[in-house]
Motif scaffolding. Structure first.
Motif, PDB file in Angstrom:
ATOM      1  N   PRO A 133       2.146   9.387   5.389  1.00 51.36           N
ATOM      2  CA  PRO A 133       1.142   9.060   4.356  1.00 51.36           C
ATOM      3  C   PRO A 133      -0.172   9.780   4.602  1.00 51.36           C
ATOM      4  N   TRP A 134      -0.494  10.722   3.730  1.00 55.70           N
ATOM      5  CA  TRP A 134      -1.784  11.397   3.802  1.00 55.70           C
ATOM      6  C   TRP A 134      -2.871  10.572   3.117  1.00 55.70           C
ATOM      7  N   ARG A 135      -2.508   9.956   2.004  1.00 54.59           N
ATOM      8  CA  ARG A 135      -3.470   9.104   1.302  1.00 54.59           C
ATOM      9  C   ARG A 135      -2.743   7.900   0.715  1.00 54.59           C
ATOM     10  N   TYR A 136      -3.350   6.728   0.874  1.00 58.37           N
ATOM     11  CA  TYR A 136      -2.824   5.510   0.272  1.00 58.37           C
ATOM     12  C   TYR A 136      -3.493   5.260  -1.069  1.00 58.37           C
ATOM     13  N   ASP A 137      -2.835   4.495  -1.928  1.00 58.82           N
ATOM     14  CA  ASP A 137      -3.489   4.038  -3.146  1.00 58.82           C
ATOM     15  C   ASP A 137      -4.150   2.691  -2.853  1.00 58.82           C
ATOM     16  N   PRO A 138      -4.988   2.194  -3.771  1.00 56.41           N
ATOM     17  CA  PRO A 138      -5.712   0.940  -3.505  1.00 56.41           C
ATOM     18  C   PRO A 138      -4.804  -0.259  -3.240  1.00 56.41           C
ATOM     19  N   ASP A 139      -3.545  -0.190  -3.685  1.00 55.20           N
ATOM     20  CA  ASP A 139      -2.623  -1.308  -3.491  1.00 55.20           C
ATOM     21  C   ASP A 139      -1.830  -1.211  -2.192  1.00 55.20           C
ATOM     22  N   GLY A 140      -2.090  -0.166  -1.409  1.00 56.49           N
ATOM     23  CA  GLY A 140      -1.394  -0.019  -0.139  1.00 56.49           C
ATOM     24  C   GLY A 140      -0.167   0.858  -0.196  1.00 56.49           C
TER      25      GLY A 140
END
Length: 250
Positions: A133-140
């Motif tokens: 995971p390089w970037r997560y979204d706000p929901d995880g």
């Protein structure tokens, strides 16, 4: 040939928004704090940083991180930086974690004009297979994941293809330097500084002691001036301002 710039603010004046930076240092050792503070004062944002770690809470690159000035980090160690962890897990920061030796070689390769190389580190893991995971979204959930990399076998052993790293700028700290940009580092403060300096198209070095050309024994130079474009001489107070990451007492 005289690469000395009067102030740190002048030395970083052309580092604008969205610039990529290679930054030396490891923990609190060899961190170009004066240049980082000058860049903080300039107000540049959405920076892409390549560094072993992203500073500590309230220090080094942690200053830029806490202010929301960094959008992407390529590094090998998260450490005890709680704000770094919060931004990463909250989807505010893109992070590419790289094996430490691989990061060092990617910087060196970029500085030597080598676009890519094969390494055994990471074969059989998500480093090679992708999915980190390089970037997560706000929901995880995972918003951006690492892509798979090419794997080849040489002499019966598998290796993963790694790209060399070059950046727009590099910020480093040295114990001694001359006006031509030749640098000498002090013991563990050498760490990632020479490699970061090699990777930057424009490298800015803050030096604790500035000497005239000829004042350095050529045999003791750790980084030749060909890799350095700007030199900032620190004041005695700035040179002596060195933090202690973990104070150990009996």
């Amino acid at each position: 040939m005289d690469k000395v710039v009067a102030t740190a603010e002048e030395a970083v004046a052309d580092i604008g928004d969205r610039a990529s930076l290679a930054v030396g240092g490891f923990g609190l050792s060899g961190v170009p704090n004066v240049l980082i503070q000058a860049l903080f004062g300039r107000g540049s944002t959405r920076l892409g940083v390549v560094s072993n770690n992203c500073g500590v809470d309230g220090g080094g690159l942690g200053l830029l991180l806490a202010a929301g000035r960094i959008s992407r980090v390529t590094g090998s160690y998260v450490g005890d930086n709680k704000e770094f962890a919060r931004q990463y897990l909250g989807g505010e920061l893109e992070v590419e974690l790289v094996p430490q030796g691989t990061l060092a070689e990617r910087l060196r390769a970029g500085g030597c004009g080598i676009p890519a190389f094969f390494s055994p580190a990471g074969v059989g893991t998500q480093v090679a297979d992708g999915g980190l995971p390089w970037r997560y979204d706000p929901d995880g959930g995972v918003a951006v994941a690492s892509p798979p990399k090419e794997v080849r076998a040489y002499d019966g052993r598998e290796y993963v293809l790694e790209r060399g790293i070059t950046t727009d700028f590099a910020l480093v700290r040295a114990a001694r330097g001359d006006r031509h940009g030749n640098l000498v580092f002090n013991k563990a403060a050498r760490n990632f500084n020479p490699l970061a300096a090699m990777a930057g198209r424009i490298t800015v070095a803050e030096v604790e002691e500035l000497v005239e050309p000829g004042g350095l024994d050529p045999d003791e130079v750790h980084l030749p001036g060909v890799f350095v474009q700007r030199v900032v001489a620190l004041t005695p107070e700035q040179a002596a301002d060195k933090g202690i990451e973990r104070r150990m007492i009996r």
